[in-house]
Design a protein around this motif. Structure first.
Motif, PDB file in Angstrom:
ATOM      1  N   PRO A 154      33.096  40.930  47.993  1.00  0.00           N
ATOM      2  CA  PRO A 154      31.783  40.228  47.231  1.00  0.00           C
ATOM      3  C   PRO A 154      31.100  39.309  48.000  1.00  0.00           C
ATOM      4  O   PRO A 154      31.739  38.922  48.950  1.00  0.00           O
ATOM      5  CB  PRO A 154      32.817  39.606  46.192  1.00  0.00           C
ATOM      6  N   ARG A 155      29.798  39.288  47.587  1.00  0.00           N
ATOM      7  CA  ARG A 155      28.860  38.798  48.410  1.00  0.00           C
ATOM      8  C   ARG A 155      28.187  37.448  47.685  1.00  0.00           C
ATOM      9  O   ARG A 155      28.378  37.404  46.198  1.00  0.00           O
ATOM     10  CB  ARG A 155      27.641  39.640  48.760  1.00  0.00           C
ATOM     11  N   PRO A 156      27.702  36.539  48.052  1.00  0.00           N
ATOM     12  CA  PRO A 156      26.965  35.443  47.419  1.00  0.00           C
ATOM     13  C   PRO A 156      25.815  36.048  46.758  1.00  0.00           C
ATOM     14  O   PRO A 156      25.084  36.945  47.026  1.00  0.00           O
ATOM     15  CB  PRO A 156      26.379  34.613  48.649  1.00  0.00           C
ATOM     16  N   GLY A 157      25.603  35.713  45.402  1.00  0.00           N
ATOM     17  CA  GLY A 157      24.764  36.226  44.441  1.00  0.00           C
ATOM     18  C   GLY A 157      25.043  37.193  43.550  1.00  0.00           C
ATOM     19  O   GLY A 157      24.440  37.606  42.841  1.00  0.00           O
ATOM     20  N   GLN A 158      26.356  37.863  44.033  1.00  0.00           N
ATOM     21  CA  GLN A 158      26.742  39.026  43.020  1.00  0.00           C
ATOM     22  C   GLN A 158      27.653  38.299  41.887  1.00  0.00           C
ATOM     23  O   GLN A 158      28.123  37.218  42.151  1.00  0.00           O
ATOM     24  CB  GLN A 158      27.636  39.801  43.936  1.00  0.00           C
ATOM     25  N   THR A 159      27.923  39.148  40.775  1.00  0.00           N
ATOM     26  CA  THR A 159      28.816  38.698  39.779  1.00  0.00           C
ATOM     27  C   THR A 159      29.830  39.787  39.900  1.00  0.00           C
ATOM     28  O   THR A 159      29.703  41.018  39.578  1.00  0.00           O
ATOM     29  CB  THR A 159      27.806  38.608  38.261  1.00  0.00           C
ATOM     30  N   ILE A 160      31.028  39.374  39.729  1.00  0.00           N
ATOM     31  CA  ILE A 160      32.455  40.103  39.845  1.00  0.00           C
ATOM     32  C   ILE A 160      33.080  39.848  38.494  1.00  0.00           C
ATOM     33  O   ILE A 160      33.333  38.518  38.177  1.00  0.00           O
ATOM     34  CB  ILE A 160      33.105  39.711  41.007  1.00  0.00           C
ATOM     35  N   LEU A 161      33.516  40.873  37.791  1.00  0.00           N
ATOM     36  CA  LEU A 161      34.460  40.614  36.823  1.00  0.00           C
ATOM     37  C   LEU A 161      35.875  41.006  37.082  1.00  0.00           C
ATOM     38  O   LEU A 161      36.261  42.015  37.456  1.00  0.00           O
ATOM     39  CB  LEU A 161      34.121  41.657  35.381  1.00  0.00           C
ATOM     40  N   ASP A 162      36.705  39.892  36.721  1.00  0.00           N
ATOM     41  CA  ASP A 162      38.216  40.306  37.052  1.00  0.00           C
ATOM     42  C   ASP A 162      38.921  40.412  35.699  1.00  0.00           C
ATOM     43  O   ASP A 162      38.848  39.346  34.852  1.00  0.00           O
ATOM     44  CB  ASP A 162      38.519  38.948  37.808  1.00  0.00           C
ATOM     45  N   VAL A 163      39.280  41.752  35.485  1.00  0.00           N
ATOM     46  CA  VAL A 163      39.594  42.118  34.337  1.00  0.00           C
ATOM     47  C   VAL A 163      41.408  41.966  34.438  1.00  0.00           C
ATOM     48  O   VAL A 163      41.803  41.983  35.499  1.00  0.00           O
ATOM     49  CB  VAL A 163      39.529  43.414  33.903  1.00  0.00           C
ATOM     50  N   ALA A 164      41.845  41.405  33.309  1.00  0.00           N
ATOM     51  CA  ALA A 164      43.450  41.169  33.391  1.00  0.00           C
ATOM     52  C   ALA A 164      43.599  40.031  34.434  1.00  0.00           C
ATOM     53  O   ALA A 164      44.938  40.031  35.193  1.00  0.00           O
ATOM     54  CB  ALA A 164      44.462  42.523  33.622  1.00  0.00           C
ATOM     55  N   ALA A 165      42.896  38.954  34.361  1.00  0.00           N
ATOM     56  CA  ALA A 165      42.918  37.897  35.431  1.00  0.00           C
ATOM     57  C   ALA A 165      44.045  37.051  35.319  1.00  0.00           C
ATOM     58  O   ALA A 165      44.120  36.359  36.055  1.00  0.00           O
ATOM     59  CB  ALA A 165      41.568  37.241  35.478  1.00  0.00           C
ATOM     60  N   GLY A 166      44.754  37.038  33.986  1.00  0.00           N
ATOM     61  CA  GLY A 166      45.875  36.190  33.959  1.00  0.00           C
ATOM     62  C   GLY A 166      45.540  34.862  34.048  1.00  0.00           C
ATOM     63  O   GLY A 166      44.538  34.228  33.390  1.00  0.00           O
ATOM     64  N   THR A 167      46.157  34.052  35.051  1.00  0.00           N
ATOM     65  CA  THR A 167      45.764  32.547  35.041  1.00  0.00           C
ATOM     66  C   THR A 167      44.658  32.337  35.981  1.00  0.00           C
ATOM     67  O   THR A 167      44.661  31.062  36.511  1.00  0.00           O
ATOM     68  CB  THR A 167      47.101  31.866  35.631  1.00  0.00           C
ATOM     69  N   ALA A 168      44.142  33.286  36.448  1.00  0.00           N
ATOM     70  CA  ALA A 168      42.739  33.222  37.367  1.00  0.00           C
ATOM     71  C   ALA A 168      43.195  32.856  38.660  1.00  0.00           C
ATOM     72  O   ALA A 168      42.084  32.739  39.609  1.00  0.00           O
ATOM     73  CB  ALA A 168      41.834  32.054  36.573  1.00  0.00           C
ATOM     74  N   VAL A 169      44.325  33.222  39.347  1.00  0.00           N
ATOM     75  CA  VAL A 169      44.434  32.904  40.643  1.00  0.00           C
ATOM     76  C   VAL A 169      43.768  34.062  41.431  1.00  0.00           C
ATOM     77  O   VAL A 169      43.108  33.627  42.442  1.00  0.00           O
ATOM     78  CB  VAL A 169      45.858  33.265  41.010  1.00  0.00           C
ATOM     79  N   SER A 170      43.788  35.270  40.824  1.00  0.00           N
ATOM     80  CA  SER A 170      42.971  36.403  41.415  1.00  0.00           C
ATOM     81  C   SER A 170      41.494  36.174  41.567  1.00  0.00           C
ATOM     82  O   SER A 170      40.932  36.411  42.514  1.00  0.00           O
ATOM     83  CB  SER A 170      43.266  37.785  41.007  1.00  0.00           C
ATOM     84  N   THR A 171      40.960  35.656  40.379  1.00  0.00           N
ATOM     85  CA  THR A 171      39.423  35.178  40.295  1.00  0.00           C
ATOM     86  C   THR A 171      39.000  34.162  41.357  1.00  0.00           C
ATOM     87  O   THR A 171      38.008  34.295  41.817  1.00  0.00           O
ATOM     88  CB  THR A 171      39.234  34.832  38.831  1.00  0.00           C
ATOM     89  N   VAL A 172      39.714  33.415  41.640  1.00  0.00           N
ATOM     90  CA  VAL A 172      39.527  32.220  42.676  1.00  0.00           C
ATOM     91  C   VAL A 172      39.412  32.858  43.892  1.00  0.00           C
ATOM     92  O   VAL A 172      38.500  32.325  44.836  1.00  0.00           O
ATOM     93  CB  VAL A 172      40.542  31.081  42.637  1.00  0.00           C
TER      94      VAL A 172
END
Length: 239
Positions: A60-78
């Motif tokens: 992922p690059r700055p300026g992009q929007t990423i969707l983290d599906v089934a992210a749970g407690t958002a550890v993976s999103t961070v």
């Protein structure tokens, strides 16, 4: 739920791996409180390395929007947001989202088969250890394509089939016997991990999943094995 019994939702999920969204969401609500700790223990501490490898596969690059599906407690999103991209945590378990409320990323409740996003609105979609829990994984893969811009990327991080046959046998025994016992010591809902073990064993191998991703309309599908194939990273492009 205590450690000595099994509730109706867990029992229903175990019977034939029923994946009704409401039941799966309710199960994850009940494991949310100690979910991250349980994952670390059951993976032997490999979960952090798998998250890093997933971010690297997406790049992922700055300026992009990423969707983290089934992210749970958002550890993976961070983790996905670490490079400067805008990463959104999406999960259909309100309990999981609440458990990760302190993590500084946007969060949205949503089903992988009916995402609350517009067509072609994100640059990439990631789903980690969640696709096998979706009632219709093929519908979810098509939905991921719908919300991804042309040229965007899909990364699926999921348990898979170990490549070395002797280890595959040992691994299967671990899933069905040791994993539920360990979960009883650390999880807030240990019986749910019996279902999770069964769902891992029933999941297609690397090549079969690649075929399903391609059939959903994705291009340039490839995969990389992690931890000897215990986990596989599938990457694809939205043409």
């Amino acid at each position: 739920m205590g450690d000595r019994g099994e509730d109706a939702h867990s029992a229903g999920l175990r019977a034939g791996l029923d994946k009704r969204p409401a039941d799966v969401a309710a199960m994850f609500d009940r494991v949310a409180r100690r979910y991250d700790l349980t994952n670390t223990v059951l993976s032997g501490g490999r979960d952090a390395a798998w998250r890093r490898a997933t971010r690297e596969a997406l790049d992922p690059r700055p300026g992009q929007t990423i969707l983290d599906v089934a992210a749970g407690t958002a550890v993976s999103t961070v983790e996905l947001a670490a490079g400067g991209a805008s990463a959104i945590a999406c999960d259909f378990s309100q309990g999981m989202l609440r458990a990760g409320a302190a993590r500084p990323v946007p969060k949205v409740a949503g089903d992988a088969m009916a995402l609350p996003l517009a067509d072609e609105s994100v640059d990439g979609v990631v789903i980690s250890f969640g696709l096998r829990n979706v009632a219709d994984p093929d519908a979810a893969l098509r939905e991921f394509r719908r919300v991804t811009r042309p040229g965007g990327t899909l990364v699926v991080c999921e348990f898979s089939s170990p490549t070395w046959a002797p280890f595959r046998t040992v691994y299967t025994e671990y899933l069905m016997q040791a994993l539920p016992r360990i979960a009883r010591a650390v999880s807030s809902n240990p019986e749910a991990y019996v279902y999770l073990a069964e769902s891992i064993r029933a999941w297609p191998d690397q090549a079969a999943l690649a075929g399903r991703i391609q059939a959903a309309g994705w291009s340039d599908v490839a995969w990389r094995n992690l931890t000897g194939g215990v986990v596989a990273l599938h990457r694809a492009r939205r043409s």
